[in-house]
Design an enzyme around this catalytic site. Structure first.
Site, short mmCIF file in Angstrom:
data_model
loop_
_atom_site.label_atom_id
_atom_site.label_comp_id
_atom_site.label_asym_id
_atom_site.label_seq_id
_atom_site.Cartn_x
_atom_site.Cartn_y
_atom_site.Cartn_z
CE1 TYR A 1 -21.72 -2.76 0.81
CE2 TYR A 1 -22.07 -0.34 1.56
CZ TYR A 1 -21.44 -1.26 0.89
OH TYR A 1 -19.99 -0.91 0.33
CG PHE A 2 -25.54 -6.22 7.49
CD1 PHE A 2 -26.11 -6.57 6.41
CD2 PHE A 2 -24.51 -7.18 7.90
CE1 PHE A 2 -26.01 -7.87 5.69
CE2 PHE A 2 -24.48 -8.30 7.49
CZ PHE A 2 -25.12 -8.67 6.49
CG ASP A 3 -25.06 1.01 5.75
OD1 ASP A 3 -25.25 0.11 5.19
OD2 ASP A 3 -24.57 2.18 5.50
CG ASP B 1 -14.34 7.50 5.65
OD1 ASP B 1 -14.78 8.37 5.03
OD2 ASP B 1 -14.40 6.28 5.24
CD1 TRP C 1 -17.48 -0.39 -3.60
CD2 TRP C 1 -19.30 0.11 -3.12
NE1 TRP C 1 -17.38 0.69 -3.70
CE2 TRP C 1 -18.72 1.29 -3.59
CE3 TRP C 1 -20.57 0.50 -2.72
CZ2 TRP C 1 -19.07 2.52 -3.77
CZ3 TRP C 1 -21.21 1.90 -2.70
CH2 TRP C 1 -20.42 2.97 -3.31
NE ARG D 1 -17.76 7.71 7.49
CZ ARG D 1 -17.92 6.69 6.30
NH1 ARG D 1 -18.37 5.51 6.80
NH2 ARG D 1 -17.66 7.03 5.12
CD1 TRP E 1 -21.15 0.38 4.80
CD2 TRP E 1 -19.20 1.18 5.43
NE1 TRP E 1 -20.22 0.12 4.15
CE2 TRP E 1 -19.06 0.43 4.27
CE3 TRP E 1 -18.25 2.14 6.13
CZ2 TRP E 1 -17.86 0.25 3.99
CZ3 TRP E 1 -16.87 1.87 5.49
CH2 TRP E 1 -16.88 1.12 4.33
CD GLU F 1 -18.62 6.50 -1.74
OE1 GLU F 1 -19.68 6.12 -1.81
OE2 GLU F 1 -18.04 6.70 -0.45
CG HIS G 1 -13.93 8.37 1.97
ND1 HIS G 1 -15.23 8.86 2.31
CD2 HIS G 1 -14.17 7.34 0.72
CE1 HIS G 1 -16.07 8.45 1.60
NE2 HIS G 1 -15.63 7.50 0.79
#
Length: 765
Positions: A426-428, A198, A401, A169, A476, A335, A271
């Site tokens: 999750y550190f986003d 991705d 996750w 990203r 992320w 996903e 993805h």
């Protein structure tokens, strides 16, 4: 060697006391070490690292680690140390491996007195971790480093201690990746999960497929703001790039020197937008496709019925495996919408030929086919917990996750599991609820929530222990728009995970961790990490009481600070009220609070929270349908005087997946009602849909209801705030009915799945 072992046994006996006895052993408190070692014994001695200090390295396998030590010393203003093979009388740092005396893998013994520093590891990794502990202990002087005396015996709790970094990203330069690896080594992580491909970009050079570099590595523009905002806005700037294979080799070696294994992730079968943009024949429709410019999950995935898809991916993995010696490859598997597969002639033909039951089974075929290929090359795969759907590949490791369910299922099937639930790892996600926080993905994962996580805590059987490999933190990068912002979001939460992964569970203590974390401030600053102690910010809890009263509790972890507050919307000063006990709120108001230090100066950020006191505050609430776990903070959330925010991460929203909302509020006695208010969310890009119809009804007896208001349209993209004056009516019961959208329609984000209906604070006045 026998002399060394005798010495080691003597030292091990000396340090056998548990940490709880340290206070009795000496006047020193725990040093600022993260993760906390297994045992620490202090002394009053001090060792000085100076220009004449020698590094004793008898084992050639430790030469690189000795060079790293020299680099660490130089970085802190010390002098270059001379390497020798024979032990001098004093003033030396010795590095040695003895797997018999140090029985735990990656374990070490660090002994510091005034004459020498001795670091003995079970293996080279253990020696390196001993030196990382040493780095956290020393203090810089003029051309020398002072190291307080300790004897430390240490080893890790989990074999797998990982941190990820998504570069698809937002792409980070090699210099930042190396810096990241340095920090992971400092805090004793041993795995770097590098998310390289991705929808929004392909970041690794694959020489057989040059369009992955010229097309897939680039997107025409990038989303501005949050993906939930509508209409989407873009910056109009071409963005991208990739790592050359030479750069990859350089980073892999850099990590290996620091005893960190890099696990690359090449996403499949979902993805895949970027790869399909470069090679459209790999998709079900043949395109055209484009590298994604915004964040989310996309219907176009690799075609599972096309053999050329597997040839492509096998060729890609051949080049990836040549670059990464890791025994594991991460193949994603998460996903993956089945929308295209359901109508693709090739995919349906594959299903029929293999007698597969559905598209989930087709995904399982896809993963298992790729696993067989990877296994044939002597490697193993890791996949996100979606690879469980349709049947798990025989040798796969599962990275859980979406909560712990996937991990528990994999353990039951005797597969290795790495726990990384988004709720804790999750550190986003936002680390604070303060409005000043930079834009983040959503959710709320404060430092304490990371530290307090205990993987598979409800499963204490031997199988859970055996197959629970370790933990990993996710970084992320959708909203990591700069290196500084990435560091701000990852640290210090990664340090909390480091201690969870390394330190024995009985010895972990959050208050102790915070004290040591504050002591790490200078080290993190030296490492140029944007370290800010927002974990000391004022937080609050609100408890609705009877008679429409709210009890507000304010907290802070900041030592030596006091809280001053106001209720009249003014900024507190040193003359404002001192918080000493819970505040009772009887009228609608905004509470503001500030921390003041011992010098009576304000510190930290301004806390402010509005409360709306109304007739339903503290009333009993009955729900016909249970909210989903993710949005289920309790029924009383609907009547606690607090409104949910537009980040929907403040534990104030109730959510219903596919089900209708039907809430009945019992006011306790008949009262005159003349105004109702509430909030509903309408964020289609998060699968959140306002109700098709919303009804507000009133009743005296709880049986016969009269409709007071109905609304069938919610035009605001975001929070729809309803303030509804009604003809005054006597009522004891207020009923709110919201009809769920049900299945998300075709063409919308998450089509085919259940719509979420989110509601908060039902105000009765």
């Amino acid at each position: 060697m026998n002399c060394i072992r005798t010495y080691l046994l003597t030292i091990l006996l000396m340090i056998a006391m548990p940490l709880s006895m340290l206070a009795q052993a000496g006047s020193q408190s725990l040093p600022a070490l993260i993760p906390l070692p297994v045992t620490i014994t202090p002394s009053t001695e001090v060792f000085i690292i100076n220009a004449t200090t020698k590094v004793v390295v008898a084992d050639g396998a430790l030469n690189k680690i000795a060079s790293l030590l020299n680099g660490y010393v130089l970085a802190y203003g010390g002098k270059l140390l001379t390497k020798v093979t024979a032990v001098p009388g004093s003033n030396f740092i010795s590095l040695a491996i003895d797997s018999t005396a140090i029985p735990h893998k990656e374990g070490y013994l660090l002994r510091i007195d005034k004459k020498a520093i001795r670091c003995i590891g079970h293996d080279a990794s253990g020696v390196l971790y001993g030196l990382q502990t040493l780095r956290q202990l020393w203090q810089a002087g003029k051309g020398s480093l002072q190291v307080p005396g300790y004897t430390i015996n240490d080893y890790p709790r989990f074999a797998y201690r990982g941190m990820a970094l998504d570069v698809s990203r937002h792409l980070f330069p090699v210099s930042f990746v190396k810096k990241y690896i340095d920090l992971l080594a400092l805090y004793k992580f041993n795995t770097f999960h590098w998310h390289l491909t991705d929808d929004q970009g392909w970041r690794i050079e694959i020489k057989k497929y040059p369009r992955l570099q010229s097309v897939a590595a680039w997107r025409k523009e990038t989303l501005i703001g949050h993906k939930k905002e509508w209409p989407h806005r873009f910056d109009g700037k071409r963005y991208g790039g990739f790592y050359t294979q030479q750069q990859i080799k350089e980073v892999v070696q850099y990590a290996a020197d620091r005893k960190i294994t890099i696990i690359p992730e090449i996403e499949m079968p979902g993805h895949a937008s970027a790869a399909l943009a470069a090679y459209p024949a790999l998709g079900c429709t043949g395109g055209p496709y484009a590298t994604a410019t915004y964040w989310g999950v996309f219907d176009d995935v690799y075609c599972a019925g096309n053999d050329s898809t597997f040839v492509f991916l096998q060729n890609v993995l051949d080049e990836v495996m040549a670059l990464f010696p890791s025994p594991y490859l991460h193949i994603g598997g998460d996903e993956c919408p089945k929308t295209r597969w359901k109508v693709c002639a090739k995919c349906q033909q594959r299903e029929q030929a293999l007698h597969l039951t559905d598209e989930h089974a087709l995904q399982s075929y896809f993963i298992q086919r790729m696993e067989q290929y990877v296994n044939s090359k002597g490697r193993q795969i890791i996949g996100w917990d979606e690879i469980l759907e349709g049947g798990l590949a025989p040798n796969a490791t599962v990275m859980s996750w979406r909560g712990e369910a996937g991990g528990k299922t994999a353990v039951a099937q005797h597969h290795p599991v790495i726990m990384t639930p988004e709720t804790n790892c999750y550190f986003d996600y936002y680390q604070s609820l303060y409005n000043e926080e930079p834009l983040a993905a959503g959710g709320f994962t404060p430092l304490q929530k990371v530290y307090g996580y205990e993987p598979l805590s409800e499963s204490t059987d031997e199988a859970s222990t055996k197959y629970l490999t370790g933990v990993e933190g996710q970084a992320w990068s959708e909203y990591y728009t700069s290196e500084a912002l990435a560091a701000y979001m990852i640290f210090p939460r990664a340090l909390a995970l480091a201690e969870l992964a390394w330190t024995p569970k009985p010895q972990r203590n959050y208050d102790s961790f915070l004290k040591r974390l504050r002591g790490e401030g200078a080290l993190l600053t030296h490492e140029k990490i944007n370290y800010d102690a927002h974990f000391d910010d004022i937080s609050f809890t609100a408890v609705p009481l009877q008679n429409n009263v709210l009890q507000i509790n304010l907290q802070t972890a900041a030592p030596g600070s006091e809280i001053r507050f106001t209720r009249d919307n003014t900024v507190p000063t040193i003359q404002s009220a001192l918080y000493t006990s819970a505040i009772e709120i009887t009228n609608t108001c905004t509470v503001k609070a500030l921390l003041f230090n011992r010098q009576q100066q304000p510190t930290g950020r301004l806390f402010q929270q509005s409360f709306r006191v109304h007739k339903a505050v503290g009333a009993a609430v009955h729900l016909q349908n249970k909210p989903i776990d993710r949005f289920n903070p309790g029924n009383t959330t609907l009547v606690n005087g607090l409104f949910g925010g537009n980040r929907y991460n403040d534990n104030q929203w109730l959510g219903f997946s596919g089900n209708d909302l039907q809430a009945v509020i019992d006011l306790g006695r008949a009262q005159t009602v003349q105004r109702l208010a509430l909030e509903v969310l309408n964020y289609h890009w998060q699968r959140m849909w306002a109700p098709v119809t919303l009804q507000l009804l009133a009743s005296i007896d709880g049986t016969h209801y009269k409709e007071l208001y109905r609304q069938d349209s919610f035009p605001v993209n975001g929070i729809n705030k309803l303030e509804v004056p009604v003809t005054p009516v006597r009522a004891q019961y207020i009923k709110v009915i919201g009809t769920n959208k049900g299945e998300i329609p075709a063409g919308e984000y998450g089509a085919g799945g259940n719509a979420l209906l989110l509601i908060d604070e039902i105000v009765v006045e």
